[in-house]
Motif scaffolding. Structure first.
Motif, PDB file in Angstrom:
ATOM      1  N   PRO A 108      78.294  80.771  74.182  1.00  0.00           N
ATOM      2  CA  PRO A 108      77.264  81.271  73.262  1.00  0.00           C
ATOM      3  C   PRO A 108      77.545  80.847  71.821  1.00  0.00           C
ATOM      4  CG  PRO A 108      78.748  83.040  73.887  1.00  0.00           C
ATOM      5  CD  PRO A 108      79.150  81.841  74.708  1.00  0.00           C
ATOM      6  N   ILE A 109      76.706  79.982  71.291  1.00  0.00           N
ATOM      7  CA  ILE A 109      76.883  79.438  69.952  1.00  0.00           C
ATOM      8  C   ILE A 109      75.570  79.592  69.180  1.00  0.00           C
ATOM      9  CG2 ILE A 109      77.434  77.376  68.586  1.00  0.00           C
ATOM     10  CD1 ILE A 109      78.874  76.278  71.055  1.00  0.00           C
ATOM     11  N   THR A 110      75.680  80.020  67.938  1.00  0.00           N
ATOM     12  CA  THR A 110      74.536  80.103  67.037  1.00  0.00           C
ATOM     13  C   THR A 110      74.795  79.202  65.840  1.00  0.00           C
ATOM     14  OG1 THR A 110      74.061  82.395  67.663  1.00  0.00           O
ATOM     15  CG2 THR A 110      73.146  81.619  65.574  1.00  0.00           C
ATOM     16  N   VAL A 111      73.784  78.448  65.437  1.00  0.00           N
ATOM     17  CA  VAL A 111      73.880  77.615  64.233  1.00  0.00           C
ATOM     18  C   VAL A 111      72.888  78.139  63.206  1.00  0.00           C
ATOM     19  CG1 VAL A 111      73.558  75.319  63.240  1.00  0.00           C
ATOM     20  CG2 VAL A 111      74.617  75.560  65.487  1.00  0.00           C
ATOM     21  N   LEU A 112      73.378  78.373  61.997  1.00  0.00           N
ATOM     22  CA  LEU A 112      72.537  78.780  60.881  1.00  0.00           C
ATOM     23  C   LEU A 112      72.585  77.707  59.803  1.00  0.00           C
ATOM     24  CD1 LEU A 112      73.646  82.514  60.372  1.00  0.00           C
ATOM     25  CD2 LEU A 112      71.583  81.715  61.513  1.00  0.00           C
ATOM     26  N   TYR A 113      71.434  77.363  59.251  1.00  0.00           N
ATOM     27  CA  TYR A 113      71.435  76.466  58.101  1.00  0.00           C
ATOM     28  C   TYR A 113      70.199  76.719  57.257  1.00  0.00           C
ATOM     29  CZ  TYR A 113      68.034  73.467  60.559  1.00  0.00           C
ATOM     30  OH  TYR A 113      66.926  72.987  61.212  1.00  0.00           O
ATOM     31  N   ALA A 114      70.340  76.477  55.977  1.00  0.00           N
ATOM     32  CA  ALA A 114      69.233  76.650  55.038  1.00  0.00           C
ATOM     33  C   ALA A 114      68.734  75.283  54.614  1.00  0.00           C
ATOM     34  CB  ALA A 114      69.695  77.447  53.818  1.00  0.00           C
ATOM     35  N   ALA A 133      52.245  58.895  58.521  1.00  0.00           N
ATOM     36  CA  ALA A 133      52.540  60.228  57.982  1.00  0.00           C
ATOM     37  C   ALA A 133      53.731  60.876  58.664  1.00  0.00           C
ATOM     38  CB  ALA A 133      51.304  61.121  58.100  1.00  0.00           C
ATOM     39  N   ASN A 134      53.943  60.570  59.957  1.00  0.00           N
ATOM     40  CA  ASN A 134      55.038  61.247  60.658  1.00  0.00           C
ATOM     41  C   ASN A 134      56.407  60.880  60.098  1.00  0.00           C
ATOM     42  OD1 ASN A 134      55.216  58.636  61.648  1.00  0.00           O
ATOM     43  ND2 ASN A 134      55.316  59.232  63.805  1.00  0.00           N
ATOM     44  N   ARG A 135      56.504  59.758  59.397  1.00  0.00           N
ATOM     45  CA  ARG A 135      57.785  59.408  58.781  1.00  0.00           C
ATOM     46  C   ARG A 135      58.142  60.358  57.648  1.00  0.00           C
ATOM     47  NH1 ARG A 135      58.419  52.809  58.383  1.00  0.00           N
ATOM     48  NH2 ARG A 135      58.126  52.384  60.611  1.00  0.00           N
ATOM     49  N   ALA A 136      57.122  60.878  56.986  1.00  0.00           N
ATOM     50  CA  ALA A 136      57.373  61.832  55.900  1.00  0.00           C
ATOM     51  C   ALA A 136      57.802  63.181  56.440  1.00  0.00           C
ATOM     52  CB  ALA A 136      56.131  61.987  55.042  1.00  0.00           C
ATOM     53  N   ALA A 137      57.483  63.450  57.709  1.00  0.00           N
ATOM     54  CA  ALA A 137      57.783  64.758  58.290  1.00  0.00           C
ATOM     55  C   ALA A 137      59.065  64.757  59.112  1.00  0.00           C
ATOM     56  CB  ALA A 137      56.617  65.216  59.164  1.00  0.00           C
ATOM     57  N   ARG A 138      59.744  63.605  59.218  1.00  0.00           N
ATOM     58  CA  ARG A 138      60.958  63.550  60.040  1.00  0.00           C
ATOM     59  C   ARG A 138      62.103  64.344  59.436  1.00  0.00           C
ATOM     60  NH1 ARG A 138      61.229  57.126  61.709  1.00  0.00           N
ATOM     61  NH2 ARG A 138      59.470  57.150  63.182  1.00  0.00           N
ATOM     62  N   GLY A 139      62.134  64.462  58.146  1.00  0.00           N
ATOM     63  CA  GLY A 139      63.189  65.178  57.454  1.00  0.00           C
ATOM     64  C   GLY A 139      62.706  65.497  56.052  1.00  0.00           C
ATOM     65  N   TYR A 140      63.611  65.997  55.222  1.00  0.00           N
ATOM     66  CA  TYR A 140      63.204  66.381  53.888  1.00  0.00           C
ATOM     67  C   TYR A 140      63.522  65.328  52.835  1.00  0.00           C
ATOM     68  CZ  TYR A 140      68.133  67.658  53.953  1.00  0.00           C
ATOM     69  OH  TYR A 140      69.491  67.628  54.089  1.00  0.00           O
ATOM     70  N   ALA A 154      76.002  75.846  58.632  1.00  0.00           N
ATOM     71  CA  ALA A 154      76.048  74.440  58.235  1.00  0.00           C
ATOM     72  C   ALA A 154      75.164  74.203  57.015  1.00  0.00           C
ATOM     73  CB  ALA A 154      75.606  73.550  59.398  1.00  0.00           C
ATOM     74  N   GLY A 155      75.187  72.958  56.515  1.00  0.00           N
ATOM     75  CA  GLY A 155      74.420  72.591  55.334  1.00  0.00           C
ATOM     76  C   GLY A 155      72.999  72.178  55.664  1.00  0.00           C
ATOM     77  N   SER A 156      72.231  71.928  54.616  1.00  0.00           N
ATOM     78  CA  SER A 156      70.811  71.634  54.786  1.00  0.00           C
ATOM     79  C   SER A 156      70.552  70.322  55.503  1.00  0.00           C
ATOM     80  CB  SER A 156      70.119  71.593  53.421  1.00  0.00           C
ATOM     81  OG  SER A 156      70.627  70.529  52.627  1.00  0.00           O
ATOM     82  N   ASP A 157      71.533  69.401  55.498  1.00  0.00           N
ATOM     83  CA  ASP A 157      71.281  68.123  56.167  1.00  0.00           C
ATOM     84  C   ASP A 157      71.200  68.276  57.674  1.00  0.00           C
ATOM     85  OD1 ASP A 157      73.986  68.612  56.500  1.00  0.00           O
ATOM     86  OD2 ASP A 157      74.625  66.555  56.080  1.00  0.00           O
ATOM     87  N   THR A 158      71.503  69.461  58.201  1.00  0.00           N
ATOM     88  CA  THR A 158      71.325  69.734  59.625  1.00  0.00           C
ATOM     89  C   THR A 158      69.874  69.523  60.029  1.00  0.00           C
ATOM     90  OG1 THR A 158      73.112  71.359  59.522  1.00  0.00           O
ATOM     91  CG2 THR A 158      71.682  71.456  61.442  1.00  0.00           C
ATOM     92  N   ALA A 159      68.962  69.679  59.072  1.00  0.00           N
ATOM     93  CA  ALA A 159      67.536  69.492  59.357  1.00  0.00           C
ATOM     94  C   ALA A 159      67.228  68.076  59.823  1.00  0.00           C
ATOM     95  CB  ALA A 159      66.707  69.824  58.118  1.00  0.00           C
TER      96      ALA A 159
END
Length: 268
Positions: A145-151, A188-195, A123-128
């Motif tokens: 069995p499912i694996t999700v990969l994203y950068a 500060a935790n709002r800055a760490a919720r996503g990118y 998947a894409g980076s917005d998965t974060a």
């Protein structure tokens, strides 16, 4: 998101997939719920089909498109089942759609008739932006069995960690983020919720850096051409960004992008 940025997301994924023989399908949505072109998912789709190490696995007949204006739930369930009826079993899916549809797609995969066959979703980076608990299909590891990969960008913890040579720049970003701005403050935790907060900060910082360099006593109001000239002249780590120093390359993209590969679910 430009194509170069999408390439930088897709490129590390090819290493994670390794050199094993795979059969990959693409699930894509190139439009927004409003019907306008979704450049982010278009970029992902393009790169899934062109990046060496990813395209070699593609089955050209397994290209599934859905329009979110038609309701995603039913079509994602149908696509999940279709993956079981292909001539060659699909064991990998490149998901070129927004992250909001990923939990439903994983649920559909866990309920398909061939759900006991392991499947990897790239998947894409917005998965974060998703809470890992929302990826419900990963909870049934024995049955589905499912694996999700994203950068994506490194986590907030990684950016502030000592292994990051520019961690002081991230600390400065957090200090500014939590400071009093005309009577408004943000935890500060709002800055760490996503990118997105850190990306927005770095984008604005890049532009203001170019504007300041273009502004001289003789050009107190630089035009867009002045700014563009100085934007492309930001080389050699000229932008002290929260995600690390970078410059702008000849394509207009940042010269360096810190990328981390995340793996959710089981390791096949």
């Amino acid at each position: 998101m430009g194509s170069d940025a999408g390439h930088r997301q897709a490129h590390p994924g090819r290493k994670e997939l390794g050199s094993d023989t795979r059969t990959a399908a693409v699930v894509r949505s190139g439009v927004t719920p409003n019907g306008t072109t979704d450049f982010y998912t278009d970029s992902l789709y393009h790169d899934f089909r062109t990046v060496d190490g990813l395209r070699q696995h593609l089955d050209p007949t397994q290209d599934f498109f859905f329009d979110p204006r038609g309701g995603a739930d039913s079509i994602l369930s149908s696509i999940g089942q279709d993956l079981c009826t292909t001539g060659q079993p699909v064991d990998t899916v490149y998901f070129a759609a927004r992250e909001k549809y990923l939990p439903d797609f994983l649920q559909a995969l866990s309920q398909r008739s061939c759900h006991r066959q392991h499947i990897t979703v790239v998947a894409g980076s917005d998965t974060a932006a998703l809470d890992p608990k929302s990826l419900t299909g990963l909870g049934q590891q024995g049955e589905a069995p499912i694996t999700v990969l994203y950068a994506s960008l490194p986590s907030a913890a990684a950016l502030r960690g000592r292994s990051n040579g520019d961690h002081d720049l991230y600390d400065q970003f957090i200090t500014a983020f939590t400071a009093n701005h005309h009577g408004r403050t943000f935890p500060a935790n709002r800055a760490a919720r996503g990118y997105w907060p850190v990306l927005a900060h770095d984008a604005v910082l890049t532009l203001t850096t170019a504007i300041r360099k273009a502004t001289t006593p003789d050009t107190s109001f630089p035009n867009r051409y002045d700014i563009r000239n100085h934007l492309y002249a930001l080389t050699n780590g000229a932008v002290p960004a929260a995600t690390g120093r970078f410059g702008i390359d000849p394509t207009g993209n940042r010269s360096t992008t810190p990328i981390t590969i995340h793996r959710l679910g089981i390791t096949p």
